[in-house]
Design an enzyme around this catalytic site. Structure first.
Site, PDB file in Angstrom:
ATOM      1  N   HIS A  87      -5.084  -4.261   2.224  1.00  0.00           N
ATOM      2  CA  HIS A  87      -5.665  -5.451   1.606  1.00  0.00           C
ATOM      3  C   HIS A  87      -6.860  -5.978   2.376  1.00  0.00           C
ATOM      4  O   HIS A  87      -7.870  -6.370   1.798  1.00  0.00           O
ATOM      5  CB  HIS A  87      -4.600  -6.529   1.406  1.00  0.00           C
ATOM      6  CG  HIS A  87      -3.802  -6.286   0.174  1.00  0.00           C
ATOM      7  ND1 HIS A  87      -2.472  -5.981   0.196  1.00  0.00           N
ATOM      8  CD2 HIS A  87      -4.183  -6.250  -1.115  1.00  0.00           C
ATOM      9  CE1 HIS A  87      -2.059  -5.771  -1.032  1.00  0.00           C
ATOM     10  NE2 HIS A  87      -3.069  -5.937  -1.849  1.00  0.00           N
ATOM     11  N   GLU A 136      -1.030   3.734 -12.703  1.00  0.00           N
ATOM     12  CA  GLU A 136      -0.968   3.915 -11.259  1.00  0.00           C
ATOM     13  C   GLU A 136       0.319   4.609 -10.830  1.00  0.00           C
ATOM     14  O   GLU A 136       0.431   5.102  -9.722  1.00  0.00           O
ATOM     15  CB  GLU A 136      -1.091   2.569 -10.542  1.00  0.00           C
ATOM     16  CG  GLU A 136      -0.075   1.543 -11.014  1.00  0.00           C
ATOM     17  CD  GLU A 136      -0.336   0.147 -10.463  1.00  0.00           C
ATOM     18  OE1 GLU A 136      -0.903   0.038  -9.368  1.00  0.00           O
ATOM     19  OE2 GLU A 136       0.032  -0.832 -11.139  1.00  0.00           O
ATOM     20  N   ASP A 153      -2.944   3.206  -5.726  1.00  0.00           N
ATOM     21  CA  ASP A 153      -1.520   3.472  -5.810  1.00  0.00           C
ATOM     22  C   ASP A 153      -1.252   4.844  -6.407  1.00  0.00           C
ATOM     23  O   ASP A 153      -0.399   5.578  -5.935  1.00  0.00           O
ATOM     24  CB  ASP A 153      -0.807   2.382  -6.627  1.00  0.00           C
ATOM     25  CG  ASP A 153      -0.489   1.165  -5.751  1.00  0.00           C
ATOM     26  OD1 ASP A 153      -0.351   1.356  -4.529  1.00  0.00           O
ATOM     27  OD2 ASP A 153      -0.380   0.050  -6.280  1.00  0.00           O
TER      28      ASP A 153
END
Lengths: 208, 809
Positions: free
Chosen positions: B447, B689, B713
């Site tokens: 992140h 994903e 992902d």
């Protein structure tokens, strides 16, 4: 006349003869090649044999073309594209026909053998299958008698041609890597070609 | 681009060669292998039909070149050609080049955008490099004379370089040079001064290898033409970076090929492109944050301290196990000695027992005392140890505090050096003061990595012991383009890199100039360039950077860092504001995707052993319908204020999608019965994903309004490799063929079903794969706002090259 049923019987017999001679052809190929010709021919014609029932309602051109396609993608060795081309070119001369007279048979054989020459870029005396096919075609064309006799003569000539490859030095294919050492061995391709023509002559004798 | 087909009797040989060549073609060159026959018992052979299929798979108007091993491979290939139509057959060439050398030469040459004819010319020399390397020719220059340039060219740029990489100008570096040289409209030439060769064209991989340039040879590079400056600059960079290869003397294999043995240049993971040159600003836990707090439970405090020390020692061991050079090992040995120093520990314990201080304060107080002691020493060696004490003290403290977030603010523009950047710290960075970021841990898709890449700051992550190596104030170079840090740069390097930084800033300003304009694919299709958004602040940067909408609005940020869920009105306000800020441009909101990696107490989301395979995304939403319904109601209400789309994350089965859609419909009906306005035709779609969804994409396409491929992902799920784990980062890559295959299938299927498809992972912004994605049919790219200007600039240039995408030279 050679009918479509004759040809189907012929192809079935090819399946049988190559199954029977799988080891023999591979032995010949072990001496001067990559030891796969027997397996390759067996694999290809086994597949052809399996498909024959579904080809019964096709004309001769379609039948030969289907055989070509099967050989191309199942044989694996150089004999795949070579015999594949033989049948493919032959198919072109038999399109729409359900039986062949002597002249048509000659055209079919000539086209097929021409295909092999074109594909393999080989000629007589190179110690290849052409050393069986070329004399066979010559014999077929020069037999004035009936179709059956012509086919018998062609098969005889092919077998003799195959025998005659023994003293030759290979100039094409894997055997050519051996040079002088390829002498003294019978060419497996010429041998399988002779078998194919003998089976054709035998199949033509049958009822159809 | 010309396609390449590899024909062999052996499926393994063909496939192996395809992979080898694929690496060198950077995935740009269509490559297909046709090896073996379909007989499990005797698989050696060739199959004309297989070859035909391979040719058709890579066929384009640019034609195909086929390479064969021998014998029936040639016959079967010729046979295959008989089944092509006249026009196609005229564009398929069978190459007589040796198989491996031929394929590699062709792929590398094709990757430069060369035409089929140019590739065939290059193939005539496919053996030159190998022959000269093996001493089979003494006429290297003559062999490569085809490449010897017109002496009348006016060479505006030239320079000499000494090869320092271990293996010299071998195939891989030659391939990289040729690829770069091929990109530019310039005549670029290279000669080996040591061997006194003639100049050869840098576009010819074989000519380059033919220079037989080994380590310590001096090369001369020169360039002429319209783009001489750009080409020269890029090639110079490559040469000066030693092709990013080891510079060890030959004969010594580095323990870990990823660790450059040069102690002054260290590698990491590129997170933000660009170059920064400046002083280091170390950011660890600041002492001022440790308050003199008391605790009535000394036993607990000592236990906390012990746990923190254990963790710190574990980290040091882990780092030491990665760094085997004697010097590095010593540093960690010293750090471990500090942490386990009984004197120090006694002081801390005493302070906890007697003064009832918390472990944090007791620890930090002791560390400060020790640091002061070292600093006061007249010996520079000991003084330097002060920083070590502070480093390792901070390491323990971070474990004690549970990694609190702080805003790093240096006094002057600096390169931030930290162990790991927390997302909130990343979000609060001031790009005027932080000109570069260097971290010990983290990855591009973590992140904080995602946040950093949206800031447009050069950043390199995952450099172990960066804190130890880069002291505050020290001048370093951070090369975000090549994931590299120069910790003791020479004056020459500094000057070089400052120039590169200027160039980079210039490109950025060019990109800034066009960022608000729409762009088209090379075939003229309009292209949608959207932004990914993680917070309301990002919405503003999206507009500023030229986003034509928001392709991914991550709503989970609304739910984090608080004690209760945002209610319907709060959510509605946030969503409405985003729509209004976008001024009529579409916004795709993704319903919350929270899982055990970010535990949220009030949602009873607990820590899980495998959070990425756990209760998250739509799985959570379908179980916690109260939370989901509130979010859907808020979103639908916001839909009255602008083009809003709703996207469900982590969908694995059609049933999940249908349930989510049903709940959305029900929420809509409820709103209607309450007389509340919303857009009834709000498009609903899914994130692709989870590999299960990608594999069964056809089942979804007949029902969904749109799909968006989440490559981050998807990649880690397909490859079973954690993107946060640096050790398997190479596996967790969308360059992996399995990932690409799924992505291609998804895009093509969506196009076929006329369902809008976009991509919102890191892959979407990677201009190295843009052309490929355009070829798959992708026309909508969503990325961090910071990447949009340069992405648009790249696509504009691509379109300027012409519809085929091939360059004109």
């Amino acid at each position: 006349m050679i009918t479509k049923s004759h040809l189907i019987e012929w192809l079935r017999a090819c399946d049988a003869i190559y199954t029977e001679n799988k080891t023999y052809l591979t032995q010949l190929d072990t001496a001067i090649g990559d030891a796969d010709h027997g397996n390759n021919m067996h694999r290809g014609f086994r597949k052809v044999g399996e498909q024959l029932d579904s080809l019964a309602d096709k004309d001769i051109g379609a039948l030969l073309k289907a055989v070509a396609m099967t050989l191309i993608s199942t044989v694996g060795g150089a004999s795949g594209p070579l015999y594949g081309t033989f049948f493919l070119q032959a198919a072109g001369k038999a399109s729409g026909l359900n039986e062949l007279n002597a002249a048509q048979m000659a055209d079919v054989l000539e086209a097929g053998i021409g295909g092999i020459k074109m594909r393999g870029k080989a000629s007589a005396g190179d110690k290849t299958m052409l050393d069986a096919f070329i004399p066979a075609l010559e014999a077929f064309r020069t037999t004035p008698d009936d179709l059956q006799t012509a086919l018998n003569n062609a098969a005889d000539a092919a077998e003799k041609g195959a025998e005659d490859t023994i003293p030759l030095i290979a100039r094409k294919g894997r055997a050519s890597y051996l040079g002088e050492r390829s002498r003294g061995h019978k060419d497996p391709g010429a041998t399988s070609a002779a078998m194919m023509l003998r089976e054709l002559a035998k199949a033509a004798e049958g009822d159809a | 681009m010309t396609g390449i087909v590899i024909v062999s009797h052996s499926a393994e040989l063909a496939e192996g060669l395809r992979k080898l060549a694929g690496q060198m073609g950077q995935g740009k060159v269509p490559l297909a292998a046709a090896g073996g026959i379909d007989d499990p018992d005797e698989p050696i052979g060739t199959d004309a039909m297989k070859i035909l299929e391979a040719i058709q798979r890579v066929y384009s108007e640019d034609g195909v070149i086929v390479f064969m091993d021998m014998g029936s491979a040639i016959l079967s290939t010729e046979m295959a050609l008989d089944f092509l139509d006249e026009d196609q057959r005229s564009k398929v060439v069978l190459s007589p080049a040796p198989l491996a050398e031929g394929v590699i030469t062709a792929v590398v040459t094709a990757a430069t955008g060369a035409s089929r004819q140019e590739i065939l010319r290059e193939l005539d020399h496919a053996l030159t490099g190998k022959q000269s390397q093996l001493g089979h020719t003494t006429r290297t220059a003559a062999d490569t004379r085809q490449s010897v340039p017109d002496e009348t060219s006016d060479f505006s740029h030239s320079g000499t370089f000494t090869l320092e990489n271990t293996l010299g100008l071998h195939a891989r570096p030659a391939a990289r040079m040729a690829t770069i040289a091929g990109k530019y409209e310039a005549d670029i030439q290279l000669r080996n001064l040591t061997r006194e060769t003639d100049f050869v064209s840098a576009r010819s991989i074989n000519a380059l290898i033919g220079l037989q340039a080994v380590r310590q040879h001096t090369l001369e590079l020169r360039a002429a033409g319209n783009q001489a400056a750009e080409a020269f600059s890029e090639l110079t960079g490559l040469l000066q970076r030693h092709f990013d290869e080891s510079t060890d003397p030959p004969g010594r294999t580095p323990e870990n090929p990823k660790e450059t043995p040069n102690p002054h240049r260290i590698n990491g993971i590129s997170v933000g492109a660009g170059v920064a040159v400046g002083p280091v600003f170390q950011f660890t836990v600041s002492p001022s944050d440790v308050k003199p707090e008391h605790s009535q439970n000394p036993a607990d405090e000592k236990e906390r301290l012990r746990a923190a020390l254990d963790k710190a020692v574990g980290e040091l061991d882990e780092i030491a196990s990665r760094n085997l050079s004697a010097g590095d090992a010593e540093i960690f040995q010293a750090h471990k000695l500090i942490v386990t120093d009984p004197e120090l520990l006694r002081d801390v314990h005493r302070s906890i027992d007697k003064d009832h201080f918390t472990a944090d304060y007791a620890w930090w107080k002791a560390i400060e005392q020790y640091t002061a002691l070292y600093r006061a020493s007249s010996s520079p060696v000991l003084a330097e140890r002060a920083a070590d004490v502070q480093d390792v003290g901070g390491r323990v403290l971070r474990h004690l505090c549970g990694d609190p977030d702080h805003s790093p603010v240096p006094d002057e523009p600096s390169i931030l050096v930290t162990d790991e950047l927390s997302p909130s710290a990343a979000a609060s960075l001031d790009s005027r003061l932080i000109i570069g970021i260097l971290t010990e841990r983290g990855s591009a898709t973590s992140h904080s990595g995602i946040l950093v890449s949206s800031l447009g700051i050069p950043a390199v992550f995952g450099v172990s012991n960066a804190i130890e190596k880069c002291r505050t104030g020290q001048q370093i170079i951070l090369d975000g383009d090549n994931a590299r840090v120069y910790i003791k740069p020479t004056a020459h390097q500094l000057e070089q890199m400052k120039r590169r930084r200027d160039n980079w800033l210039k490109t950025r300003s060019m990109a800034d100039g066009i960022k608000l304009e729409p762009v088209c694919a090379p075939d003229g299709d309009p292209l949608e360039v959207l932004s990914n958004v993680s917070s309301p602040e990002h919405v503003k940067t999206s507009v500023e950077n030229g986003a034509e909408g928001i392709g991914l609005y991550r709503t989970e940020f609304l739910f984090m860092g608080r004690s209760e869920a945002p209610d319907e009105n709060e959510q509605y306000e946030t969503y409405r504001q985003a729509l209004q800020a976008m001024g009529g441009k579409p916004v795709t909101f993704r319903t919350i995707d929270i899982g055990g990696d970010k535990p949220v107490d009030y949602l009873s989301i607990e820590k899980e052993a495998n959070p990425f395979l756990g209760w998250r995304g739509i799985r959570f939403s379908l179980d916690r319908r109260d939370v989901f319904r509130t979010q859907i109601r808020a979103l639908l209400r916001a839909s009255a204020h602008g083009p809003l789309r709703i996207m469900f994350p982590m969908v694995a089965t059609v049933d999940e999608w249908q349930q989510a859609r049903k709940l959305t419909m029900q929420a809509g009906e409820q709103l209607r019965s309450e007389g509340i306005a919303y857009q009834e035709s709000t498009p609903l779609g899914i994130m692709v994903e989870v590999p299960a969804a990608a594999l069964c994409i056809e089942d979804f396409l007949s029902e969904v309004d749109f799909v968006s491929i989440g490559t981050n992902d998807l990649t880690q799920y397909v490859m079973a490799a954690d993107r946060m784990n640096g050790k398997v980062a190479a596996l967790a890559s969308y360059h992996q063929p399995a990932v690409r295959k799924l992505i291609e299938t998804t895009i093509r299927a969506a196009r076929r079903h006329k369902v809008p498809v976009s991509m919102c992972g890191e892959m979407a912004r990677d201009t190295g794969v843009t052309r490929l994605l355009l070829d798959y049919g992708l026309r909508s790219f969503s990325m961090n706002a910071g990447a949009i200007p340069e992405f648009k600039l790249f696509v504009r240039n691509l379109s300027a090259d012409g519809p085929s995408g091939a360059s004109s030279h």
